[in-house]
Design a protein around this motif. Structure first.
Motif, PDB file in Angstrom:
ATOM      1  N   VAL A   1       0.816  -1.226  -0.171  1.00  0.00           N
ATOM      2  CA  VAL A   1      -0.016  -0.047   0.017  1.00  0.00           C
ATOM      3  C   VAL A   1       0.857   1.233  -0.023  1.00  0.00           C
ATOM      4  N   ASN A   2       2.084   1.234   0.883  1.00  0.00           N
ATOM      5  CA  ASN A   2       2.703   2.424   0.750  1.00  0.00           C
ATOM      6  C   ASN A   2       3.530   2.445  -0.523  1.00  0.00           C
ATOM      7  N   GLN A   3       3.948   1.548  -0.972  1.00  0.00           N
ATOM      8  CA  GLN A   3       4.464   1.736  -2.333  1.00  0.00           C
ATOM      9  C   GLN A   3       3.821   2.473  -3.427  1.00  0.00           C
ATOM     10  N   THR A   4       2.528   1.717  -3.546  1.00  0.00           N
ATOM     11  CA  THR A   4       1.517   2.530  -4.364  1.00  0.00           C
ATOM     12  C   THR A   4       1.135   3.854  -4.130  1.00  0.00           C
ATOM     13  N   LEU A   5       0.992   4.036  -2.850  1.00  0.00           N
ATOM     14  CA  LEU A   5       0.769   5.537  -2.353  1.00  0.00           C
ATOM     15  C   LEU A   5       1.865   6.575  -2.756  1.00  0.00           C
ATOM     16  N   SER A   6       2.973   5.916  -2.231  1.00  0.00           N
ATOM     17  CA  SER A   6       4.387   6.770  -2.553  1.00  0.00           C
ATOM     18  C   SER A   6       4.522   7.007  -4.106  1.00  0.00           C
ATOM     19  N   GLU A   7       4.170   6.142  -5.060  1.00  0.00           N
ATOM     20  CA  GLU A   7       4.311   6.258  -6.430  1.00  0.00           C
ATOM     21  C   GLU A   7       3.386   7.285  -6.952  1.00  0.00           C
ATOM     22  N   GLN A   8       1.990   7.000  -6.660  1.00  0.00           N
ATOM     23  CA  GLN A   8       0.891   8.322  -6.952  1.00  0.00           C
ATOM     24  C   GLN A   8       1.433   9.450  -6.264  1.00  0.00           C
ATOM     25  N   LEU A   9       1.718   9.556  -5.040  1.00  0.00           N
ATOM     26  CA  LEU A   9       2.171  10.775  -4.365  1.00  0.00           C
ATOM     27  C   LEU A   9       3.384  11.500  -5.265  1.00  0.00           C
ATOM     28  N   GLY A  10       4.290  10.554  -5.792  1.00  0.00           N
ATOM     29  CA  GLY A  10       5.554  11.091  -6.365  1.00  0.00           C
ATOM     30  C   GLY A  10       5.196  11.751  -7.725  1.00  0.00           C
ATOM     31  N   THR A  35       3.116   5.884   8.894  1.00  0.00           N
ATOM     32  CA  THR A  35       3.554   6.276   7.766  1.00  0.00           C
ATOM     33  C   THR A  35       2.859   6.523   6.603  1.00  0.00           C
ATOM     34  N   GLN A  36       1.841   5.393   6.376  1.00  0.00           N
ATOM     35  CA  GLN A  36       0.777   5.619   5.578  1.00  0.00           C
ATOM     36  C   GLN A  36      -0.171   6.747   5.531  1.00  0.00           C
ATOM     37  N   TYR A  37      -0.628   7.255   6.884  1.00  0.00           N
ATOM     38  CA  TYR A  37      -1.347   8.213   7.115  1.00  0.00           C
ATOM     39  C   TYR A  37      -0.728   9.442   6.851  1.00  0.00           C
ATOM     40  N   ALA A  38       0.566   9.725   7.057  1.00  0.00           N
ATOM     41  CA  ALA A  38       1.382  10.893   6.702  1.00  0.00           C
ATOM     42  C   ALA A  38       1.301  11.101   5.161  1.00  0.00           C
ATOM     43  N   LEU A  39       1.607   9.852   4.292  1.00  0.00           N
ATOM     44  CA  LEU A  39       1.668  10.000   3.144  1.00  0.00           C
ATOM     45  C   LEU A  39       0.067  10.004   2.442  1.00  0.00           C
ATOM     46  N   GLN A  40      -0.832   9.765   2.933  1.00  0.00           N
ATOM     47  CA  GLN A  40      -2.289   9.784   2.570  1.00  0.00           C
ATOM     48  C   GLN A  40      -2.589  11.269   2.740  1.00  0.00           C
ATOM     49  N   VAL A  41      -2.288  11.911   3.840  1.00  0.00           N
ATOM     50  CA  VAL A  41      -2.841  13.243   3.928  1.00  0.00           C
ATOM     51  C   VAL A  41      -2.204  14.212   2.868  1.00  0.00           C
ATOM     52  N   ILE A  42      -0.858  14.072   2.488  1.00  0.00           N
ATOM     53  CA  ILE A  42      -0.189  14.985   1.612  1.00  0.00           C
ATOM     54  C   ILE A  42      -1.065  14.480   0.159  1.00  0.00           C
ATOM     55  N   TYR A  43      -1.208  13.335  -0.186  1.00  0.00           N
ATOM     56  CA  TYR A  43      -1.735  12.728  -1.393  1.00  0.00           C
ATOM     57  C   TYR A  43      -3.167  13.527  -1.522  1.00  0.00           C
ATOM     58  N   ARG A  99      -3.497  11.349  15.879  1.00  0.00           N
ATOM     59  CA  ARG A  99      -4.351  10.258  15.788  1.00  0.00           C
ATOM     60  C   ARG A  99      -3.805   9.068  16.922  1.00  0.00           C
ATOM     61  N   HIS A 100      -4.710   8.055  16.903  1.00  0.00           N
ATOM     62  CA  HIS A 100      -4.306   6.965  17.911  1.00  0.00           C
ATOM     63  C   HIS A 100      -4.484   5.471  16.882  1.00  0.00           C
ATOM     64  N   PHE A 101      -3.190   4.987  16.921  1.00  0.00           N
ATOM     65  CA  PHE A 101      -3.254   3.709  16.017  1.00  0.00           C
ATOM     66  C   PHE A 101      -3.252   2.301  16.875  1.00  0.00           C
ATOM     67  N   THR A 102      -3.368   1.393  16.678  1.00  0.00           N
ATOM     68  CA  THR A 102      -3.376   0.074  17.372  1.00  0.00           C
ATOM     69  C   THR A 102      -2.501  -0.748  16.698  1.00  0.00           C
ATOM     70  N   VAL A 129       2.167   0.258  14.286  1.00  0.00           N
ATOM     71  CA  VAL A 129       1.929   1.771  14.648  1.00  0.00           C
ATOM     72  C   VAL A 129       2.697   2.486  13.492  1.00  0.00           C
ATOM     73  N   ARG A 130       3.790   2.132  13.535  1.00  0.00           N
ATOM     74  CA  ARG A 130       4.819   3.004  12.522  1.00  0.00           C
ATOM     75  C   ARG A 130       4.371   2.843  11.114  1.00  0.00           C
ATOM     76  N   GLU A 131       3.951   1.507  10.765  1.00  0.00           N
ATOM     77  CA  GLU A 131       3.491   1.536   9.300  1.00  0.00           C
ATOM     78  C   GLU A 131       2.103   2.332   8.933  1.00  0.00           C
TER      79      GLU A 131
END
Length: 163
Positions: A3-12, A148-156, A134-137, A143-145
């Protein structure tokens, strides 16, 4: 592809198309946001640098977080991540930044800030700024994953809205 790779590619693609350059200031994610971005070939066109400011001293020395802010609010706070993103933008050639500080666990949490609490700030070099907690479980890795995904998603999402 994760998911992070796909999101990072789209964000790029978005960063490149909109002529933005990203900087990160990371604590609990330890550079995972920067790693997700730089996993994409050609990322040097839209990524400037990463500040991994795990300690309070690094936050102060590298990106100018004030000791008074750390003492008054703690490293895991919206006030600190706001100063982190501002400092990262100021100390880079970027036009867009993200910062993160949190408690990934398994220890370090409290009643007020339990494990999974993560503070974020995003800003551009003109006027946009967003600060959020935010609060992750899950375990430390999860939590780190998620952070990371949330940080990228908000920029996207932000870049999608500003087209």
């Amino acid at each position: 592809m994760s998911v992070n790779q796909t999101l990072s590619e789209q964000l790029g693609h978005q960063l490149f198309e909109q002529k933005h350059v990203l900087v990160t200031a990371e604590s609990c994610t330890g550079g995972a946001i920067a790693a997700a971005i730089t996993d994409i070939a050609g990322s040097s066109a839209w990524f400037d640098r990463a500040f991994i400011t795990y300690s309070n001293e690094a936050k102060q020395e590298m990106i100018g977080v004030r000791l008074s802010t750390l003492e008054a609010n703690g490293a895991v706070s919206e006030a600190v991540v706001e100063e982190m993103v501002e400092g990262a933008l100021h100390n880079s050639n970027a036009t867009l930044g993200v910062s993160v500080s949190g408690i990934a666990g398994p220890g370090g949490g409290s009643k007020e800030k339990p494990v999974g609490t993560v503070c974020f700030a995003w800003a551009d070099s003109i006027e946009w700024k967003k600060v959020e907690t935010r609060h992750f479980t899950g375990d430390r890795s999860q939590v780190r994953e998620q952070a990371t995904q949330y940080a990228l998603q908000v920029i996207y999402d932000y870049l999608s809205e500003t087209r």
